[in-house]
Motif scaffolding. Structure first.
Motif, PDB file in Angstrom:
ATOM      1  N   ALA A  88      13.082   9.219 -10.678  1.00 32.20           N
ATOM      2  CA  ALA A  88      12.809   8.184  -9.675  1.00 32.20           C
ATOM      3  C   ALA A  88      11.307   8.046  -9.458  1.00 32.20           C
ATOM      4  O   ALA A  88      10.823   7.980  -8.325  1.00 32.20           O
ATOM      5  N   ALA A  89      10.566   8.022 -10.556  1.00 32.96           N
ATOM      6  CA  ALA A  89       9.107   8.017 -10.485  1.00 32.96           C
ATOM      7  C   ALA A  89       8.546   6.610 -10.352  1.00 32.96           C
ATOM      8  O   ALA A  89       9.162   5.634 -10.775  1.00 32.96           O
ATOM      9  N   PHE A  90       7.368   6.533  -9.774  1.00 31.63           N
ATOM     10  CA  PHE A  90       6.612   5.287  -9.717  1.00 31.63           C
ATOM     11  C   PHE A  90       5.181   5.587 -10.171  1.00 31.63           C
ATOM     12  O   PHE A  90       4.675   6.696  -9.980  1.00 31.63           O
ATOM     13  N   PRO A  91       4.510   4.638 -10.811  1.00 31.61           N
ATOM     14  CA  PRO A  91       3.203   4.920 -11.422  1.00 31.61           C
ATOM     15  C   PRO A  91       2.048   4.935 -10.423  1.00 31.61           C
ATOM     16  O   PRO A  91       1.975   4.107  -9.513  1.00 31.61           O
ATOM     17  N   VAL A  92       1.152   5.898 -10.637  1.00 27.70           N
ATOM     18  CA  VAL A  92      -0.091   5.977  -9.879  1.00 27.70           C
ATOM     19  C   VAL A  92      -1.226   6.150 -10.885  1.00 27.70           C
ATOM     20  O   VAL A  92      -1.216   7.092 -11.684  1.00 27.70           O
ATOM     21  N   ARG A  93      -2.165   5.230 -10.867  1.00 24.17           N
ATOM     22  CA  ARG A  93      -3.284   5.292 -11.806  1.00 24.17           C
ATOM     23  C   ARG A  93      -4.245   6.419 -11.442  1.00 24.17           C
ATOM     24  O   ARG A  93      -4.510   6.668 -10.271  1.00 24.17           O
ATOM     25  N   ARG A  94      -4.755   7.088 -12.470  1.00 21.69           N
ATOM     26  CA  ARG A  94      -5.726   8.159 -12.241  1.00 21.69           C
ATOM     27  C   ARG A  94      -7.145   7.724 -12.555  1.00 21.69           C
ATOM     28  O   ARG A  94      -8.096   8.407 -12.188  1.00 21.69           O
ATOM     29  N   GLY A  95      -7.302   6.579 -13.202  1.00 17.92           N
ATOM     30  CA  GLY A  95      -8.636   6.128 -13.580  1.00 17.92           C
ATOM     31  C   GLY A  95      -9.146   4.982 -12.739  1.00 17.92           C
ATOM     32  O   GLY A  95      -9.936   4.169 -13.200  1.00 17.92           O
ATOM     33  N   GLY A  96      -8.691   4.891 -11.488  1.00 12.30           N
ATOM     34  CA  GLY A  96      -9.080   3.794 -10.610  1.00 12.30           C
ATOM     35  C   GLY A  96      -7.878   2.995 -10.186  1.00 12.30           C
ATOM     36  O   GLY A  96      -7.057   2.610 -11.018  1.00 12.30           O
ATOM     37  N   GLY A  97      -7.759   2.766  -8.892  1.00 10.26           N
ATOM     38  CA  GLY A  97      -6.622   2.016  -8.371  1.00 10.26           C
ATOM     39  C   GLY A  97      -5.495   2.884  -7.865  1.00 10.26           C
ATOM     40  O   GLY A  97      -4.503   2.378  -7.334  1.00 10.26           O
ATOM     41  N   GLY A  98      -5.639   4.206  -8.036  1.00 10.66           N
ATOM     42  CA  GLY A  98      -4.582   5.112  -7.616  1.00 10.66           C
ATOM     43  C   GLY A  98      -4.329   5.104  -6.124  1.00 10.66           C
ATOM     44  O   GLY A  98      -3.179   5.246  -5.678  1.00 10.66           O
ATOM     45  N   SER A  99      -5.371   4.929  -5.333  1.00 12.64           N
ATOM     46  CA  SER A  99      -5.205   4.911  -3.878  1.00 12.64           C
ATOM     47  C   SER A  99      -4.319   3.749  -3.447  1.00 12.64           C
ATOM     48  O   SER A  99      -3.441   3.898  -2.586  1.00 12.64           O
ATOM     49  N   ALA A 100      -4.528   2.597  -4.070  1.00 12.79           N
ATOM     50  CA  ALA A 100      -3.704   1.434  -3.749  1.00 12.79           C
ATOM     51  C   ALA A 100      -2.259   1.642  -4.201  1.00 12.79           C
ATOM     52  O   ALA A 100      -1.312   1.261  -3.503  1.00 12.79           O
ATOM     53  N   ASP A 101      -2.080   2.259  -5.372  1.00 18.35           N
ATOM     54  CA  ASP A 101      -0.730   2.545  -5.866  1.00 18.35           C
ATOM     55  C   ASP A 101       0.019   3.449  -4.895  1.00 18.35           C
ATOM     56  O   ASP A 101       1.196   3.220  -4.584  1.00 18.35           O
ATOM     57  N   LEU A 102      -0.674   4.487  -4.439  1.00 24.13           N
ATOM     58  CA  LEU A 102      -0.032   5.441  -3.538  1.00 24.13           C
ATOM     59  C   LEU A 102       0.231   4.812  -2.176  1.00 24.13           C
ATOM     60  O   LEU A 102       1.273   5.047  -1.560  1.00 24.13           O
ATOM     61  N   ALA A 103      -0.692   3.995  -1.707  1.00 25.51           N
ATOM     62  CA  ALA A 103      -0.487   3.311  -0.426  1.00 25.51           C
ATOM     63  C   ALA A 103       0.748   2.425  -0.479  1.00 25.51           C
ATOM     64  O   ALA A 103       1.467   2.266   0.516  1.00 25.51           O
ATOM     65  N   GLY A 104       1.029   1.865  -1.660  1.00 19.26           N
ATOM     66  CA  GLY A 104       2.198   1.020  -1.815  1.00 19.26           C
ATOM     67  C   GLY A 104       3.509   1.768  -1.644  1.00 19.26           C
ATOM     68  O   GLY A 104       4.564   1.148  -1.434  1.00 19.26           O
ATOM     69  N   ALA A 105       3.450   3.094  -1.722  1.00 17.58           N
ATOM     70  CA  ALA A 105       4.659   3.900  -1.554  1.00 17.58           C
ATOM     71  C   ALA A 105       5.137   3.919  -0.105  1.00 17.58           C
ATOM     72  O   ALA A 105       6.215   4.461   0.173  1.00 17.58           O
ATOM     73  N   ALA A 106       4.375   3.315   0.797  1.00 18.38           N
ATOM     74  CA  ALA A 106       4.823   3.211   2.194  1.00 18.38           C
ATOM     75  C   ALA A 106       6.159   2.473   2.283  1.00 18.38           C
ATOM     76  O   ALA A 106       6.987   2.755   3.149  1.00 18.38           O
ATOM     77  N   ARG A 107       6.392   1.549   1.356  1.00 23.40           N
ATOM     78  CA  ARG A 107       7.669   0.813   1.364  1.00 23.40           C
ATOM     79  C   ARG A 107       8.832   1.747   1.038  1.00 23.40           C
ATOM     80  O   ARG A 107       9.948   1.542   1.534  1.00 23.40           O
ATOM     81  N   LEU A 108       8.599   2.751   0.208  1.00 25.26           N
ATOM     82  CA  LEU A 108       9.647   3.722  -0.101  1.00 25.26           C
ATOM     83  C   LEU A 108       9.969   4.578   1.119  1.00 25.26           C
ATOM     84  O   LEU A 108      11.133   4.851   1.420  1.00 25.26           O
ATOM     85  N   LEU A 109       8.939   4.992   1.829  1.00 27.71           N
ATOM     86  CA  LEU A 109       9.145   5.761   3.062  1.00 27.71           C
ATOM     87  C   LEU A 109       9.902   4.920   4.089  1.00 27.71           C
ATOM     88  O   LEU A 109      10.818   5.412   4.749  1.00 27.71           O
ATOM     89  N   ALA A 110       9.530   3.656   4.214  1.00 33.39           N
ATOM     90  CA  ALA A 110      10.196   2.772   5.169  1.00 33.39           C
ATOM     91  C   ALA A 110      11.668   2.585   4.829  1.00 33.39           C
ATOM     92  O   ALA A 110      12.497   2.352   5.709  1.00 33.39           O
ATOM     93  N   LEU A 139      -1.457   8.301   3.023  1.00 32.45           N
ATOM     94  CA  LEU A 139      -0.166   7.628   3.020  1.00 32.45           C
ATOM     95  C   LEU A 139       0.677   8.069   4.210  1.00 32.45           C
ATOM     96  O   LEU A 139       1.272   7.236   4.902  1.00 32.45           O
ATOM     97  N   ALA A 140       0.713   9.376   4.464  1.00 38.70           N
ATOM     98  CA  ALA A 140       1.490   9.890   5.599  1.00 38.70           C
ATOM     99  C   ALA A 140       0.966   9.330   6.922  1.00 38.70           C
ATOM    100  O   ALA A 140       1.751   8.955   7.802  1.00 38.70           O
ATOM    101  N   ALA A 141      -0.361   9.261   7.051  1.00 36.80           N
ATOM    102  CA  ALA A 141      -0.955   8.739   8.279  1.00 36.80           C
ATOM    103  C   ALA A 141      -0.617   7.265   8.465  1.00 36.80           C
ATOM    104  O   ALA A 141      -0.241   6.821   9.559  1.00 36.80           O
ATOM    105  N   ALA A 142      -0.729   6.488   7.389  1.00 42.37           N
ATOM    106  CA  ALA A 142      -0.465   5.055   7.481  1.00 42.37           C
ATOM    107  C   ALA A 142       0.998   4.758   7.773  1.00 42.37           C
ATOM    108  O   ALA A 142       1.327   3.821   8.500  1.00 42.37           O
ATOM    109  N   ALA A 143       1.900   5.573   7.215  1.00 35.11           N
ATOM    110  CA  ALA A 143       3.334   5.353   7.405  1.00 35.11           C
ATOM    111  C   ALA A 143       3.869   6.019   8.660  1.00 35.11           C
ATOM    112  O   ALA A 143       5.013   5.768   9.053  1.00 35.11           O
TER     113      ALA A 143
END
Length: 220
Positions: A88-110, A139-143
């Motif tokens: 049940a994985a979702f992609p997170v970039r390691r070479g730039g853009g990873g913060s935005a990818d991880l922030a998008g996981a707030a929808r999974l928490l919701a 991510l935890a703080a935002a969600a």
């Protein structure tokens, strides 16, 4: 919130519990202390088997989703499909853009999923826990959810970083889940002092993971 297991989550948990049982066993501690609602789970990263260990350890009703390196696990269609189906994985970039990818996981928490993050960003080659990136705590703080530390022991023996060439070995895996870090409460305490709750929560979570990992590795 509905915490019943969906069939896919239950199947993934059963699969990895079976695999780990055949490879030497799985011991899990601390599950009763998990928050009632969704959370962000952070753990040390020594092996590709860490993901399997956490999915096997968590109740299927928590429907965990795993942050995975986009450049490795989502590089080809086949690997991407396997990663999503089995973890049940979702992609997170390691070479730039990873913060935005991880922030998008707030929808999974919701939606009621726990989100698993390995904040070191890569597997440790020497067994020591590296610096944690701040994305999981952010991510935890935002969600508005807790940040839960988990220490994993035994996976470095079961499937070491060079396992692709040396192959897996048998060994017991231990997962120890610790007390949650409440990022929101930490932020309230730090307002007057001008502190950075995300940084402090990241450091606190890492310290707890290290302590849990040591206990797991020295379980005998």
């Amino acid at each position: 919130m509905n915490r019943r297991a969906c069939p896919a989550a239950a199947a993934r948990r059963a699969l990895w519990r079976t695999v780990l049982a055949l490879m030497g066993g799985l011991r899990v501690q601390g599950v009763p202390g998990l928050p009632a609602g969704p959370c962000v789970i952070v753990a040390n990263h020594r092996s590709h088997a860490d993901t399997a260990a956490l999915i096997a350890a968590l109740p299927a009703g928590r429907r965990p989703a795993v942050a995975a390196a986009a450049d490795y696990w989502f590089r080809g269609t086949l690997r991407r499909g396997i990663c999503r189906a089995l973890c049940a994985a979702f992609p997170v970039r390691r070479g730039g853009g990873g913060s935005a990818d991880l922030a998008g996981a707030a929808r999974l928490l919701a939606a009621g999923h726990d989100v698993i993050v390995f904040p070191e960003g890569t597997r440790s080659r020497d067994g020591r826990t590296g610096r944690f990136h701040r994305g999981a705590a952010r991510l935890a703080a935002a969600a508005g959810v807790p940040l839960v530390p988990a220490g994993i022991g035994g996976t470095g023996t079961l499937l070491p970083p060079d396992g692709a060439t040396r192959g897996p070995r048998r060994g017991e895996v231990v997962v120890r889940i610790g007390a949650p870090v409440n990022v929101a409460e930490m932020a309230e305490r730090l307002v007057s002092a001008g502190g950075d709750a995300v940084t402090d929560a990241t450091d606190e979570a890492r310290a707890r993971v290290v302590a849990l990992m040591g206990a797991a590795d020295h379980r005998h």
